[in-house]
Design an enzyme around this catalytic site. Structure first.
Site, short mmCIF file in Angstrom:
data_model
loop_
_atom_site.label_atom_id
_atom_site.label_comp_id
_atom_site.label_asym_id
_atom_site.label_seq_id
_atom_site.Cartn_x
_atom_site.Cartn_y
_atom_site.Cartn_z
N ASP A 56 55.21 56.39 74.74
CA ASP A 56 55.28 55.82 73.39
C ASP A 56 55.50 54.30 73.48
O ASP A 56 56.46 53.84 74.09
CB ASP A 56 56.45 56.44 72.62
CG ASP A 56 56.50 55.94 71.19
OD1 ASP A 56 55.75 56.48 70.36
OD2 ASP A 56 57.27 55.00 70.90
N TYR A 61 56.82 46.09 70.34
CA TYR A 61 57.78 46.17 71.44
C TYR A 61 57.55 45.14 72.54
O TYR A 61 58.45 44.90 73.34
CB TYR A 61 57.76 47.56 72.10
CG TYR A 61 58.08 48.72 71.19
CD1 TYR A 61 58.75 48.52 69.99
CD2 TYR A 61 57.74 50.02 71.54
CE1 TYR A 61 59.04 49.58 69.15
CE2 TYR A 61 58.03 51.08 70.71
CZ TYR A 61 58.67 50.85 69.51
OH TYR A 61 58.97 51.89 68.69
N LYS A 90 51.50 51.66 67.91
CA LYS A 90 51.79 51.57 66.47
C LYS A 90 51.36 50.21 65.93
O LYS A 90 51.50 49.19 66.61
CB LYS A 90 53.30 51.74 66.21
CG LYS A 90 53.93 52.87 67.00
CD LYS A 90 55.37 53.14 66.64
CE LYS A 90 55.98 54.12 67.63
NZ LYS A 90 56.53 53.53 68.85
N HIS A 121 53.65 51.88 61.84
CA HIS A 121 55.02 51.80 62.38
C HIS A 121 56.08 52.03 61.30
O HIS A 121 57.05 52.76 61.51
CB HIS A 121 55.20 50.44 63.06
CG HIS A 121 56.26 50.41 64.11
ND1 HIS A 121 56.15 49.68 65.28
CD2 HIS A 121 57.46 51.03 64.18
CE1 HIS A 121 57.24 49.86 66.01
NE2 HIS A 121 58.04 50.68 65.36
N1 LIG Z 1 59.01 54.43 65.24
C1 LIG Z 1 60.07 53.66 65.26
O1 LIG Z 1 60.36 52.90 64.32
C2 LIG Z 1 60.97 53.72 66.44
C3 LIG Z 1 60.55 54.29 67.62
N2 LIG Z 1 61.36 54.33 68.73
C4 LIG Z 1 60.83 54.94 69.98
O2 LIG Z 1 61.76 55.90 70.47
C5 LIG Z 1 62.17 55.55 71.79
C6 LIG Z 1 63.58 56.03 72.09
O3 LIG Z 1 64.54 55.47 71.22
P1 LIG Z 1 65.54 54.30 71.65
O4 LIG Z 1 66.04 53.71 70.40
O5 LIG Z 1 64.87 53.45 72.65
O6 LIG Z 1 66.78 54.97 72.30
P2 LIG Z 1 67.24 56.30 73.06
O7 LIG Z 1 68.00 57.12 72.08
O8 LIG Z 1 66.14 56.91 73.82
O9 LIG Z 1 68.32 55.67 74.07
C7 LIG Z 1 67.95 54.78 75.06
C8 LIG Z 1 69.20 54.19 75.73
O10 LIG Z 1 69.99 55.24 76.31
C9 LIG Z 1 70.39 54.83 77.61
N3 LIG Z 1 70.62 56.04 78.41
C10 LIG Z 1 69.80 57.06 78.67
N4 LIG Z 1 70.41 58.01 79.42
C11 LIG Z 1 71.66 57.56 79.65
C12 LIG Z 1 72.77 58.09 80.37
N5 LIG Z 1 72.71 59.27 80.98
N6 LIG Z 1 73.91 57.36 80.40
C13 LIG Z 1 73.97 56.15 79.77
N7 LIG Z 1 72.96 55.60 79.08
C14 LIG Z 1 71.81 56.30 79.02
C15 LIG Z 1 69.23 54.02 78.13
O11 LIG Z 1 69.67 53.18 79.17
P3 LIG Z 1 68.93 53.18 80.63
O12 LIG Z 1 67.59 52.57 80.40
O13 LIG Z 1 69.84 52.36 81.46
O14 LIG Z 1 68.84 54.62 81.07
C16 LIG Z 1 68.83 53.26 76.88
O15 LIG Z 1 69.60 52.10 76.74
C17 LIG Z 1 61.97 54.05 71.81
O16 LIG Z 1 62.01 53.51 73.13
C18 LIG Z 1 60.65 53.91 71.09
O17 LIG Z 1 59.59 54.23 71.97
C19 LIG Z 1 62.64 53.86 68.65
C20 LIG Z 1 63.12 53.26 67.51
C21 LIG Z 1 62.32 53.13 66.31
O1 LIG Z 2 65.55 46.24 62.67
C1 LIG Z 2 64.64 46.98 62.69
C2 LIG Z 2 64.47 48.03 63.65
O2 LIG Z 2 65.16 47.73 64.84
C3 LIG Z 2 63.00 48.24 63.98
O3 LIG Z 2 62.40 47.05 64.29
C4 LIG Z 2 62.85 49.18 65.11
O4 LIG Z 2 63.40 50.40 64.71
C5 LIG Z 2 61.45 49.40 65.49
O5 LIG Z 2 60.80 50.04 64.47
C6 LIG Z 2 61.28 50.22 66.76
O6 LIG Z 2 60.34 50.99 66.78
O7 LIG Z 2 62.07 50.05 67.70
#
Ligand SMILES: NC(=O)C1=CN([C@@H]2O[C@H](COP(=O)(O)OP(=O)(O)OC[C@H]3O[C@@H](n4cnc5c(N)ncnc54)[C@H](OP(=O)(O)O)[C@@H]3O)[C@@H](O)[C@H]2O)C=CC1
Ligand SMILES: O=C[C@H](O)[C@@H](O)[C@@H](O)[C@H](O)C(=O)O
Length: 320
Positions: A56, A61, A90, A121
């Site tokens: 993803d 990003y 996205k 997005h």
């Molecule tokens: N459509 C949208 O608007 C959005 C989409 N997304 C998508 O979803 C994905 C996942 O969500 P995201 O918000 O990144 O976060 P997550 O909920 O996947 O958490 C990621 C964090 O957890 C940490 N982590 C993982 N395992 C452990 C562990 N065992 N102990 C301690 N820390 C840990 C990682 O650190 P480390 O790297 O050190 O393991 C990282 O900092 C995003 O990367 C993106 O692709 C996210 C937000 C918005």
């Molecule tokens: O402040 C806004 C949010 O962080 C937004 O930018 C993110 O959630 C983004 O959509 C993502 O996919 O990580």
């Protein structure tokens, strides 16, 4: 002795989308890499070597170039073929008037001719600079375009989907039931996916159930609760990890997969990426217990409050 987790792997599960195509249940997230951006390539390679087939990313990003380098590497080494992979990107909100331009930039960065899934997005229209970055005020707030329509934005993506081969499936992200209902009144291409923040502290049951009734697959983002993975500290998550002899990461991913949702945890820690692939055989009671945490006290970790209000997320409380 602790009972063993099932031999079933999260990487072996896939879901059939409403257009008949298959989506691997477990994907690797690549948002918010910050200082770890350069590690993205290594993390994606490790994931694909460990059996992940779904990645993803998003133009917003800045990780597409790094994902592209990883895809090039694994294909060159014969680990997978392009058609084995499921790549999601996205269209960022600043491209609401010209998503085609955004997709072309993404494809170039990824080194691909097409993505498997193209998402809108957010159902929001923002002002951007010449590079497509959101314009922010001094206080950090985003500048929205008052005349932009999220529906017209999606319809331009539909045109792209219908007239080119650059996106194999079309979907949305961060859609409330109210916004989805309005969109479906005019959509010619039903979204295959709604990617939303979803985890035990924000189960969003109303959206989960509504989208299921429409055969729109939920992809759960921020499954660990984003930076610092706070959801790993939930006592029930720890209890279930012990009960099934899996990690907390696996409980939090299995919570979705066992409920028929795909999930995209992020990590640049190579051993976590490789090891967190076992499906925990959570029961209906376990799943209900996890849901109950956020039913009692819903808590978003990602969605800015002002955005939530604009897009009709009524069950939302506040970000940490
Ligand atoms: N459509 C949208 O608007 C959005 C989409 N997304 C998508 O979803 C994905 C996942 O969500 P995201 O918000 O990144 O976060 P997550 O909920 O996947 O958490 C990621 C964090 O957890 C940490 N982590 C993982 N395992 C452990 C562990 N065992 N102990 C301690 N820390 C840990 C990682 O650190 P480390 O790297 O050190 O393991 C990282 O900092 C995003 O990367 C993106 O692709 C996210 C937000 C918005
Ligand atoms: O402040 C806004 C949010 O962080 C937004 O930018 C993110 O959630 C983004 O959509 C993502 O996919 O990580």
């Amino acid at each position: 002795m602790a009972p063993a987790h099932t031999n079933k792997l999260l990487t072996d599960v896939s879901f059939t989308l409403n257009n008949g195509k298959k989506m691997p249940a477990l994907g690797l997230g690549t948002a918010n890499m910050g200082p770890h951006m350069a590690k993205t390539t290594e993390a994606v390679i490790a994931a694909i070597e460990a059996g992940y087939r779904h990645i993803d990313t998003a133009r917003m990003y800045g990780s597409e170039e790094y994902v592209g380098a990883a895809i090039k590497d694994v294909i060159a080494r014969g680990i997978v073929k392009r058609e084995d992979l499921f790549i999601t990107t996205k269209i960022w909100c600043t491209y609401f008037d010209n998503p085609a331009k955004c997709l072309d930039i993404s494809l170039k960065a990824l080194g691909l001719d097409y993505v498997d899934l193209l998402l809108q997005h957010w159902p929001l229209c923002m002002e951007g600079d010449e590079d497509g970055n959101s314009i922010k005020r001094e206080d950090g707030t985003f500048v929205f375009n008052p005349n932009g329509s999220y529906i017209k934005f999606y319809q331009k993506m539909e045109d792209l989907y219908r007239t080119t081969d650059k996106a194999r499936s079309l979907g949305v992200s961060n859609y409330s039931n109210a916004f989805l209902t309005e969109l479906l009144k005019v959509a010619r291409v039903k979204p295959v996916v709604n990617q939303i923040e979803c985890h035990p502290r924000l189960p969003l049951k109303d959206i989960v159930e509504f989208d299921k009734s429409l055969d729109i697959l939920i992809t759960a983002y921020s499954p660990l609760g984003a930076a610092g993975a706070p959801n790993l500290k939930l006592p029930l998550v720890q209890e279930l990890a012990q009960k099934y002899n899996v990690t907390g990461n696996e409980v939090l991913a299995s919570y979705h997969v066992q409920s028929g949702r795909s999930v995209i945890p992020r990590s640049v820690n190579i051993s976590r990426v490789k090891e967190n692939i076992h499906l925990a055989p959570l029961t209906a009671e376990d799943l209900a217990g996890l849901d109950q945490i956020g039913i009692d006290e819903p808590h978003s970790v990602m969605m800015p409050e002002i955005w939530a209000k604009m897009i009709g997320f009524t069950t939302y409380t506040k970000s940490e």
